[in-house]
Design an enzyme around this catalytic site. Structure first.
Site, short mmCIF file in Angstrom:
data_model
loop_
_atom_site.label_atom_id
_atom_site.label_comp_id
_atom_site.label_asym_id
_atom_site.label_seq_id
_atom_site.Cartn_x
_atom_site.Cartn_y
_atom_site.Cartn_z
N ASP A 68 0.64 3.08 -4.94
CA ASP A 68 1.72 3.70 -4.17
C ASP A 68 3.07 3.10 -4.58
OD1 ASP A 68 0.84 1.27 -2.95
OD2 ASP A 68 1.92 1.76 -1.12
N GLU A 133 0.16 -0.63 -0.29
CA GLU A 133 0.84 -1.94 -0.34
C GLU A 133 2.26 -1.85 0.16
OE1 GLU A 133 2.77 -5.58 -1.55
OE2 GLU A 133 3.36 -3.59 -2.19
ZN ZN Z 1 4.53 -3.97 -5.51
#
Ligand code: ZN
EC number: 3.5.1.18
Length: 375
Positions: A68, A133
């Site tokens: 992501d 994340e």
């Molecule tokens: Zn990162």
């Protein structure tokens, strides 16, 4: 164009704004499956995770990272479209080029080259890849680690591909991170007229000396790898806006960035004791966003320093600065964790970019680590 750059561009062209993955992990999984990795997608709620492992023996080496990216922000501020990877003056441009699709490409290609040279390598190699994340980190690395722990699958060595470098790839390796804990404090008083203070109880007056004491404390002196623990008040709110009203409540939010000299339990205990000693009527809610971790010795650190030095001709600096990373979820299992990735100068900014050649050097470094640990 090198293998690494080709794969990095393929990944960047997928607009995987957190928590989306947009097929990035499938792309990686196809390449890894060809090398004999067992592919295990782990989907939790809105988050796509990949666990892929080659080999069943220990020790288990793991590459960790995320597919992501943060949102592009205003498109008109980008010189090139964020999800159309472009090489300009030797720089690869695009959202995720540095954080961290370039690293993912380097990991995959490094593994392909290593396995081609050492098809019967020692131990096992794994990839732990998440798509949250940059988001709330609830259904990503945390849940994959929970799953692995439940079946007693233990990572011995882990390289997180976060962009650790400052001016040149490999000039900085992160061998730990500070812990972070936030306190939301509510101090109760009794609201009243400022002209009749004996009928009220001012929570600001009661809290101010306690806050001053908290701000003046030397929590620790840090150590060889960590700066001293810092306490900062981030928000403070009290009062009705009127000049003739003693407020009934005060809200204070503070945050600690703490070293391995302290634990979150010790911080909580000391703060609560101090507030109690000041006679405050309070509620305190804590949010722990990460424990500190440190990898100050061991085979992974030695292999990483040697692999970087073999490519760059000089050793990396070992630092624990910066924000948190998913390493904080992996280290508590007992794994040695290191962060090594490209230059972080443009991460999360418009016109995110990375020196294209650096990604090839990074692949050489990753391959060098594998060779030193598992050949
Ligand atoms: Zn990162």
């Amino acid at each position: 164009m090198s293998d690494v750059i080709t794969l990095a561009k393929d990944l960047i062209s997928r607009p995987s704004v957190t928590p989306l993955d947009e097929g990035c992990q499938t792309l990686m999984a196809e390449r890894l499956a060809r090398l004999g990795f067992v592919i295990e997608p782990m989907i939790f709620e809105d988050t796509t995770n990949l666990w892929a492992r080659r080999g069943s023996e220990g020790p288990l080496f793991c590459f960790a990272g995320h597919t992501d990216v943060v949102p592009a922000g205003p498109l008109e501020k980008w010189d090139t479209p964020p999800f159309e990877p472009t090489i300009k003056d030797g720089m690869l441009h695009g959202r995720g080029a540095a954080d961290m699709k370039g690293s993912l490409a380097a990991m995959v290609v490094a593994t392909e080259r290593f396995v081609a040279e050492h098809p019967d390598h020692k131990g096992s190699i794994a990839f732990l890849i998440t798509s949250d994340e940059e988001g709330p980190f609830i259904n990503g690395t945390v849940r994959v680690i929970d799953t692995l722990e439940a079946r007693n699958e233990k990572i011995r060595w882990c390289i997180v591909g976060e962009p650790s470098s400052t001016a040149q790839v490999g000039d900085v390796v992160k061998n730990g991170r500070r812990g972070s804990i936030t306190g939301d404090l509510l101090v109760r008083g009794v609201q009243g007229h400022v002209a009749y203070p004996h009928l009220a109880d001012n929570p600001i007056h009661k809290a101010a000396p306690a806050l001053a004491e908290l701000a003046a404390i030397e929590w620790d002196k840090g150590n060889a790898y960590f700066p001293p623990t810092s306490f900062q008040i981030a928000n403070i709110q009290g009062g009705t806006g009127a000049s003739n009203v003693i407020p009934g409540e005060l809200q204070v939010q503070f945050n600690f960035r703490f070293s391995t000299e302290l634990t979150d339990a010790a911080i909580r205990e000391r703060v609560e004791a101090l507030l109690t000693r000041h006679g405050l009527d309070f509620e305190l809610k804590w949010t722990l966003s990460g424990q500190p971790f440190l990898t100050d010795t061991g085979a992974l650190l030695d292999a990483t320093v040697a692999a970087v030095a073999a490519v760059n001709g000089q050793q990396p600096a070992l630092l624990t600065t910066g924000g948190t990373s998913d390493g904080r979820f992996i280290a508590p299992t007992g794994a040695e964790v290191i962060e090594l990735g490209p230059v972080n100068a443009t991460i999360h900014k418009v016109n995110e970019c990375v020196k294209a050649d650096d990604l090839d050097l990074l692949a050489d470094m990753y391959q060098g680590v594998l060779a030193r640990l598992l050949a």
